[in-house]
Design an enzyme around this catalytic site. Structure first.
Site, PDB file in Angstrom:
ATOM      1  N   VAL A 112      45.160  10.311   8.978  1.00 52.98           N
ATOM      2  CA  VAL A 112      45.920  11.391   8.348  1.00 52.98           C
ATOM      3  C   VAL A 112      45.705  12.717   9.091  1.00 52.98           C
ATOM      4  O   VAL A 112      46.621  13.541   9.195  1.00 52.98           O
ATOM      5  CB  VAL A 112      45.520  11.534   6.867  1.00 52.98           C
ATOM      6  CG1 VAL A 112      46.264  12.696   6.217  1.00 52.98           C
ATOM      7  CG2 VAL A 112      45.812  10.235   6.112  1.00 52.98           C
ATOM      8  N   CYS A 113      44.506  12.910   9.632  1.00 56.51           N
ATOM      9  CA  CYS A 113      44.153  14.215  10.232  1.00 56.51           C
ATOM     10  C   CYS A 113      45.114  14.668  11.333  1.00 56.51           C
ATOM     11  O   CYS A 113      45.552  15.821  11.330  1.00 56.51           O
ATOM     12  CB  CYS A 113      42.719  14.184  10.742  1.00 56.51           C
ATOM     13  SG  CYS A 113      41.507  13.973   9.404  1.00 56.51           S
ATOM     14  N   PRO A 114      45.477  13.802  12.298  1.00 57.31           N
ATOM     15  CA  PRO A 114      46.400  14.291  13.323  1.00 57.31           C
ATOM     16  C   PRO A 114      47.780  14.641  12.770  1.00 57.31           C
ATOM     17  O   PRO A 114      48.458  15.522  13.309  1.00 57.31           O
ATOM     18  CB  PRO A 114      46.471  13.136  14.332  1.00 57.31           C
ATOM     19  CG  PRO A 114      46.000  11.940  13.592  1.00 57.31           C
ATOM     20  CD  PRO A 114      45.005  12.436  12.593  1.00 57.31           C
ATOM     21  N   ILE A 146      47.360  18.227  11.427  1.00 55.83           N
ATOM     22  CA  ILE A 146      47.242  19.198  12.517  1.00 55.83           C
ATOM     23  C   ILE A 146      48.585  19.386  13.204  1.00 55.83           C
ATOM     24  O   ILE A 146      49.006  20.519  13.503  1.00 55.83           O
ATOM     25  CB  ILE A 146      46.170  18.748  13.515  1.00 55.83           C
ATOM     26  CG1 ILE A 146      44.798  18.716  12.846  1.00 55.83           C
ATOM     27  CG2 ILE A 146      46.135  19.679  14.731  1.00 55.83           C
ATOM     28  CD1 ILE A 146      43.729  18.003  13.660  1.00 55.83           C
TER      29      ILE A 146
END
Length: 204
Positions: free
Chosen positions: A50-52, A55
């Protein structure tokens, strides 16, 4: 005692960082955010799922955020070297312009109250900070669901309007919609908000 940072001063910090726009290592600090609108945005880790997406979504709206005078600082518990490799290898992060803070001890996330000691990573904590260095909004979620940048921008615009005018913004407020001028009409409005703004206007 409340653990929220809302209405309290932003914790002081200084971190090693990776500037994706220049490809160079640098530092980020709370001092650099003084006198500005800022978003300090923690995420669990590089090289995750999920993080990318979060960002990349923030980066896609960076011009809009910059136009609002907002500085965005994403932070995770990874090193600055990990950030560099992450940006170089993850396709979603092509053309990234953000500077990513490296909180590899977790100390800054602890100051903001979003460090997960059991997992050794930060929760998804996002903080809006006004030019006085005061946290005016915070959102913390578990790691399985990403956050909305569109909603973040809506909140920033509302907070900036309230900060500038002393008016307050009803639910779902966006630019151009009706505000509540409690700085001049508080007594008249008390118990009569529905005479100033209808439910239909709120939900529109």
């Amino acid at each position: 005692m409340s653990t929220t940072l809302v209405m309290r001063r932003m914790p002081e910090f200084e971190l090693d960082a990776y500037d994706a726009a220049s490809g160079h290592y640098t530092t980020v600090s709370s001092q650099q955010l003084q006198g500005k609108w800022a978003v300090v945005c923690f995420y669990p880790a590089d090289f995750t799922f999920v993080c990318p997406t979060e960002i990349a979504a923030m980066n896609a709206h960076l011009d809009e955020l910059t136009a609002l005078g907002v500085v965005v600082v994403p932070i995770s518990g990874d090193t600055k070297f990990s950030h560099k490799r992450f940006v170089e290898t993850e396709p979603l992060l092509n053309h990234l312009k953000l500077t990513m803070g490296a909180d590899n001890t977790g100390n800054v996330a602890r100051k903001f109250g979003v460090w997960n000691e059991q997992e050794g990573v930060a929760l998804r904590g996002r903080f809006i900070i006004n030019p006085d260095g005061v946290v005016v909004a915070e959102e913390t979620v578990a790691d399985s669901v990403g956050r909305s940048v569109v909603e973040l921008i809506r909140q920033i615009e509302a907070w900036q309007h309230a900060y500038r005018t002393g008016e307050v913004c009803p639910a779902n407020w966006r630019k151009g919609k009706k505000t509540l001028p409690v700085n001049t009409d508080m007594e008249e409005m008390t118990g009569n908000v529905g005479k100033y703004v209808t439910l239909e206007e709120i939900l529109a």
